[in-house]
Design a protein around this motif. Structure first.
Motif, PDB file in Angstrom:
ATOM      1  N   ASP A 160       0.859  -1.183   0.000  1.00 20.69           N
ATOM      2  CA  ASP A 160       0.000   0.000   0.000  1.00 20.69           C
ATOM      3  C   ASP A 160       0.900   1.238   0.000  1.00 20.69           C
ATOM      4  O   ASP A 160       1.963   1.226   0.622  1.00 20.69           O
ATOM      5  CB  ASP A 160      -0.897  -0.012   1.249  1.00 20.69           C
ATOM      6  CG  ASP A 160      -1.884   1.142   1.265  1.00 20.69           C
ATOM      7  OD1 ASP A 160      -1.529   2.217   1.803  1.00 20.69           O
ATOM      8  OD2 ASP A 160      -2.997   0.983   0.741  1.00 20.69           O
ATOM      9  N   PRO A 161       0.508   2.318  -0.704  1.00 24.47           N
ATOM     10  CA  PRO A 161       1.371   3.517  -0.750  1.00 24.47           C
ATOM     11  C   PRO A 161       1.703   4.088   0.622  1.00 24.47           C
ATOM     12  O   PRO A 161       2.746   4.720   0.787  1.00 24.47           O
ATOM     13  CB  PRO A 161       0.539   4.511  -1.575  1.00 24.47           C
ATOM     14  CG  PRO A 161      -0.324   3.654  -2.434  1.00 24.47           C
ATOM     15  CD  PRO A 161      -0.648   2.448  -1.611  1.00 24.47           C
ATOM     16  N   THR A 162       0.851   3.867   1.619  1.00 23.52           N
ATOM     17  CA  THR A 162       1.139   4.388   2.954  1.00 23.52           C
ATOM     18  C   THR A 162       2.146   3.525   3.700  1.00 23.52           C
ATOM     19  O   THR A 162       2.649   3.937   4.758  1.00 23.52           O
ATOM     20  CB  THR A 162      -0.147   4.466   3.792  1.00 23.52           C
ATOM     21  OG1 THR A 162      -0.698   3.148   3.934  1.00 23.52           O
ATOM     22  CG2 THR A 162      -1.173   5.366   3.131  1.00 23.52           C
ATOM     23  N   LYS A 163       2.457   2.355   3.172  1.00 26.22           N
ATOM     24  CA  LYS A 163       3.365   1.431   3.859  1.00 26.22           C
ATOM     25  C   LYS A 163       4.603   1.120   3.011  1.00 26.22           C
ATOM     26  O   LYS A 163       5.310   0.161   3.286  1.00 26.22           O
ATOM     27  CB  LYS A 163       2.632   0.131   4.206  1.00 26.22           C
ATOM     28  CG  LYS A 163       1.462   0.329   5.159  1.00 26.22           C
ATOM     29  CD  LYS A 163       1.941   0.823   6.503  1.00 26.22           C
ATOM     30  CE  LYS A 163       0.785   1.093   7.447  1.00 26.22           C
ATOM     31  NZ  LYS A 163       0.046   2.323   7.104  1.00 26.22           N
ATOM     32  N   ILE A 164       4.844   1.898   1.976  1.00 26.34           N
ATOM     33  CA  ILE A 164       6.044   1.749   1.149  1.00 26.34           C
ATOM     34  C   ILE A 164       6.922   2.969   1.376  1.00 26.34           C
ATOM     35  O   ILE A 164       6.504   4.098   1.126  1.00 26.34           O
ATOM     36  CB  ILE A 164       5.684   1.616  -0.343  1.00 26.34           C
ATOM     37  CG1 ILE A 164       4.828   0.363  -0.579  1.00 26.34           C
ATOM     38  CG2 ILE A 164       6.943   1.548  -1.188  1.00 26.34           C
ATOM     39  CD1 ILE A 164       4.303   0.238  -1.992  1.00 26.34           C
ATOM     40  N   LEU A 165       8.129   2.733   1.884  1.00 24.62           N
ATOM     41  CA  LEU A 165       9.048   3.821   2.175  1.00 24.62           C
ATOM     42  C   LEU A 165       9.936   4.109   0.969  1.00 24.62           C
ATOM     43  O   LEU A 165      10.368   3.193   0.274  1.00 24.62           O
ATOM     44  CB  LEU A 165       9.942   3.474   3.373  1.00 24.62           C
ATOM     45  CG  LEU A 165       9.308   3.497   4.765  1.00 24.62           C
ATOM     46  CD1 LEU A 165      10.383   3.206   5.802  1.00 24.62           C
ATOM     47  CD2 LEU A 165       8.666   4.837   5.056  1.00 24.62           C
ATOM     48  N   ILE A 166      10.220   5.390   0.746  1.00 25.81           N
ATOM     49  CA  ILE A 166      11.146   5.819  -0.300  1.00 25.81           C
ATOM     50  C   ILE A 166      12.298   6.557   0.368  1.00 25.81           C
ATOM     51  O   ILE A 166      12.072   7.524   1.097  1.00 25.81           O
ATOM     52  CB  ILE A 166      10.472   6.723  -1.337  1.00 25.81           C
ATOM     53  CG1 ILE A 166       9.261   6.029  -1.959  1.00 25.81           C
ATOM     54  CG2 ILE A 166      11.460   7.128  -2.413  1.00 25.81           C
ATOM     55  CD1 ILE A 166       8.528   6.886  -2.980  1.00 25.81           C
ATOM     56  N   THR A 167      13.506   6.090   0.157  1.00 19.41           N
ATOM     57  CA  THR A 167      14.694   6.790   0.638  1.00 19.41           C
ATOM     58  C   THR A 167      15.522   7.185  -0.578  1.00 19.41           C
ATOM     59  O   THR A 167      15.638   6.419  -1.537  1.00 19.41           O
ATOM     60  CB  THR A 167      15.525   5.901   1.580  1.00 19.41           C
ATOM     61  OG1 THR A 167      15.814   4.655   0.933  1.00 19.41           O
ATOM     62  CG2 THR A 167      14.779   5.621   2.866  1.00 19.41           C
ATOM     63  N   LEU A 172      13.088   1.914  -2.798  1.00 13.24           N
ATOM     64  CA  LEU A 172      11.862   1.527  -2.110  1.00 13.24           C
ATOM     65  C   LEU A 172      12.150   0.473  -1.054  1.00 13.24           C
ATOM     66  O   LEU A 172      13.034  -0.369  -1.218  1.00 13.24           O
ATOM     67  CB  LEU A 172      10.827   0.960  -3.095  1.00 13.24           C
ATOM     68  CG  LEU A 172      10.270   1.880  -4.170  1.00 13.24           C
ATOM     69  CD1 LEU A 172       9.137   1.171  -4.902  1.00 13.24           C
ATOM     70  CD2 LEU A 172       9.774   3.177  -3.592  1.00 13.24           C
ATOM     71  N   ARG A 173      11.354   0.521   0.023  1.00 12.56           N
ATOM     72  CA  ARG A 173      11.372  -0.534   1.040  1.00 12.56           C
ATOM     73  C   ARG A 173       9.946  -0.750   1.520  1.00 12.56           C
ATOM     74  O   ARG A 173       9.268   0.213   1.900  1.00 12.56           O
ATOM     75  CB  ARG A 173      12.275  -0.162   2.220  1.00 12.56           C
ATOM     76  CG  ARG A 173      13.766  -0.208   1.920  1.00 12.56           C
ATOM     77  CD  ARG A 173      14.578   0.142   3.157  1.00 12.56           C
ATOM     78  NE  ARG A 173      16.007   0.000   2.918  1.00 12.56           N
ATOM     79  CZ  ARG A 173      16.782   0.977   2.465  1.00 12.56           C
ATOM     80  NH1 ARG A 173      16.264   2.149   2.176  1.00 12.56           N
ATOM     81  NH2 ARG A 173      18.082   0.784   2.294  1.00 12.56           N
ATOM     82  N   VAL A 174       9.512  -2.008   1.530  1.00  8.69           N
ATOM     83  CA  VAL A 174       8.183  -2.341   2.035  1.00  8.69           C
ATOM     84  C   VAL A 174       8.247  -2.360   3.557  1.00  8.69           C
ATOM     85  O   VAL A 174       9.056  -3.081   4.149  1.00  8.69           O
ATOM     86  CB  VAL A 174       7.708  -3.697   1.486  1.00  8.69           C
ATOM     87  CG1 VAL A 174       6.311  -4.014   2.016  1.00  8.69           C
ATOM     88  CG2 VAL A 174       7.704  -3.678  -0.045  1.00  8.69           C
ATOM     89  N   ASN A 175       7.388  -1.573   4.178  1.00  2.87           N
ATOM     90  CA  ASN A 175       7.414  -1.395   5.622  1.00  2.87           C
ATOM     91  C   ASN A 175       6.255  -2.158   6.288  1.00  2.87           C
ATOM     92  O   ASN A 175       5.309  -2.578   5.624  1.00  2.87           O
ATOM     93  CB  ASN A 175       7.310   0.100   5.951  1.00  2.87           C
ATOM     94  CG  ASN A 175       7.683   0.414   7.376  1.00  2.87           C
ATOM     95  OD1 ASN A 175       8.350  -0.380   8.037  1.00  2.87           O
ATOM     96  ND2 ASN A 175       7.264   1.566   7.861  1.00  2.87           N
ATOM     97  N   CYS A 176       6.368  -2.330   7.605  1.00  5.68           N
ATOM     98  CA  CYS A 176       5.297  -2.914   8.437  1.00  5.68           C
ATOM     99  C   CYS A 176       5.005  -4.374   8.105  1.00  5.68           C
ATOM    100  O   CYS A 176       3.881  -4.840   8.318  1.00  5.68           O
ATOM    101  CB  CYS A 176       4.012  -2.100   8.331  1.00  5.68           C
ATOM    102  SG  CYS A 176       4.175  -0.397   8.877  1.00  5.68           S
ATOM    103  N   VAL A 177       5.971  -5.109   7.587  1.00 11.08           N
ATOM    104  CA  VAL A 177       5.725  -6.518   7.289  1.00 11.08           C
ATOM    105  C   VAL A 177       5.524  -7.285   8.591  1.00 11.08           C
ATOM    106  O   VAL A 177       6.136  -6.991   9.620  1.00 11.08           O
ATOM    107  CB  VAL A 177       6.907  -7.128   6.493  1.00 11.08           C
ATOM    108  CG1 VAL A 177       7.012  -6.486   5.131  1.00 11.08           C
ATOM    109  CG2 VAL A 177       8.221  -6.986   7.252  1.00 11.08           C
ATOM    110  N   GLY A 178       4.648  -8.266   8.554  1.00  9.71           N
ATOM    111  CA  GLY A 178       4.404  -9.122   9.712  1.00  9.71           C
ATOM    112  C   GLY A 178       3.349  -8.612  10.656  1.00  9.71           C
ATOM    113  O   GLY A 178       2.906  -9.362  11.545  1.00  9.71           O
ATOM    114  N   VAL A 179       2.916  -7.350  10.521  1.00 17.20           N
ATOM    115  CA  VAL A 179       1.938  -6.803  11.463  1.00 17.20           C
ATOM    116  C   VAL A 179       0.600  -7.522  11.321  1.00 17.20           C
ATOM    117  O   VAL A 179      -0.001  -7.958  12.319  1.00 17.20           O
ATOM    118  CB  VAL A 179       1.766  -5.282  11.241  1.00 17.20           C
ATOM    119  CG1 VAL A 179       0.644  -4.735  12.123  1.00 17.20           C
ATOM    120  CG2 VAL A 179       3.062  -4.557  11.543  1.00 17.20           C
TER     121      VAL A 179
END
Length: 367
Positions: A160-167, A172-179
């Motif tokens: 989801d765009p709210t859970k994909i981090l851009i540095t 890109l990094r997929v965030n909040c995995v496992g929640v």
């Protein structure tokens, strides 16, 4: 707590993704002194600890496009039972939502027009739409993350765009995995926690298709059901057939189980473009690192010189008096830093300083 991009007057609301109130904190681990990102789930009681089998599987996943999950624990330190997920901390990261979907005017093409009004101008690449090369860069990274997750027998569930981090610019990094695996763990899954993973993996592919379509339209309104046809027309006009076919494949319900590997032929030679870009960036970083290695070597020399020179508290100690080798070091220090111009004014000559320090380090017998 890490600052959110919402205004301070906004009341705390439940996350639209997780269904619980969540907070993020930057914390430093007392064991390794490294910063971590803590995502706290407010008011959650962990009833069944068998979900920790999935957490252990997530901990083993190391991927360049996934924010690594380090630990999951419960705590009452916030005056209520809370569940905390500890992730690697990536400074300066922002979500895809804030980077690309923060413009309220971007949805204008998809908003319903009133009576007597006409459609606005059709968005184009570099004039309201993202360049296709950027979208493919994102596709390669997101599909690579999904491939690793699915191969491990897990499902992302936060595409989801709210859970994909851009540095940086395009990393890109997929965030909040496992929640979700912990929050939605069902007691009926006691015997087989992975029973529904195949279903969740299929949902991941649909979510990836929605993210790609939203990027192609530069608007989240484009993935709404009533706007899909208009969004696909926009993609057809502005982008290649490969991108259109990839979106259709991901969003169209198939009669068979799909795999993220199925989209590799659609990515094709664009994968090599991303590989070349990564290797070129690696070359630049290695060159900068080599410079810092040399800087560190010269700094250690200066630290040793500064420690030995000008120690008045040891003037009466013959081993520290400025009559032997230490006097030569003092003269060298003056030769190093006390350069002057032809007019006798002080002058900073960095090339002279670096050249002399390198000669000292190498032991050049020059006088």
């Amino acid at each position: 707590p890490l600052p959110s991009r919402t205004t301070a007057t906004t009341r705390i609301q439940k996350s639209s993704n997780f269904g619980y109130i969540t907070s993020c904190y930057k914390a430093v681990n007392s064991k390794d002194d490294l910063p971590y990102c803590l995502r706290r789930i407010h008011g959650f009681r962990l009833v069944n600890t068998k979900c920790m089998v999935l957490v252990d599987m997530w901990k083993k996943i190391q991927h360049s496009n996934i924010v690594t999950l380090r630990e999951v624990f419960t705590t009452k330190a916030f005056a209520e039972p809370s569940l905390v997920f500890a992730y690697d901390f990536h400074a300066g990261g922002e979500t895809m939502m804030s980077r690309h979907f923060n413009d309220p005017n971007a949805d204008a093409y998809f908003t319903k027009r009133k009576w007597g009004q006409h459609d606005g101008p059709l968005p184009r690449q570099h004039a309201g739409l993202l360049p296709e090369s950027l979208i493919w860069a994102y596709i390669v990274q997101l599909s690579s993350a999904l491939r690793t997750i699915h191969t491990a027998g897990l499902a992302c569930r936060v595409m989801d765009p709210t859970k994909i981090l851009i540095t940086g610019k395009t990393r890109l990094r997929v965030n909040c995995v496992g929640v979700f695996d912990v929050l939605t763990f069902d007691n009926s899954q006691n015997n087989n926690p992975l029973a529904l993973m195949a279903q969740y993996q299929q949902a991941d592919l649909i979510s990836l298709g929605k993210v790609v379509l939203a990027l192609a339209c530069n608007s989240l309104a484009g993935i709404q059901r009533e706007n899909l046809q208009k969004a696909m027309e926009l993609v057809t006009i502005n982008y290649s057939s490969d991108l259109k076919n990839l979106i259709l494949y991901l969003l169209t319900d198939q009669n068979r189980m799909r795999s993220v590997n199925d989209i590799m032929p659609m990515i094709g030679a664009r994968f090599y473009t991303q590989l070349d870009a990564a290797q070129m960036r690696n070359d630049v970083i290695e060159e900068d690192l080599a410079k810092e290695v040399q800087n560190g070597r010269l700094f250690r020399l200066l630290a040793k010189l500064g420690t030995i020179n000008e120690r008045p508290e040891f003037q009466k100690d013959p081993t520290w008096s400025e009559t032997g080798d230490r006097y030569l070091l003092k003269l060298f220090r003056d030769h190093l830093f006390h350069q002057v111009t032809e007019a006798g004014a002080p002058w900073i000559d960095l090339s002279h300083i670096i050249s002399c320090l390198n000669k000292l380090d190498a032991g050049v017998p020059e006088k």
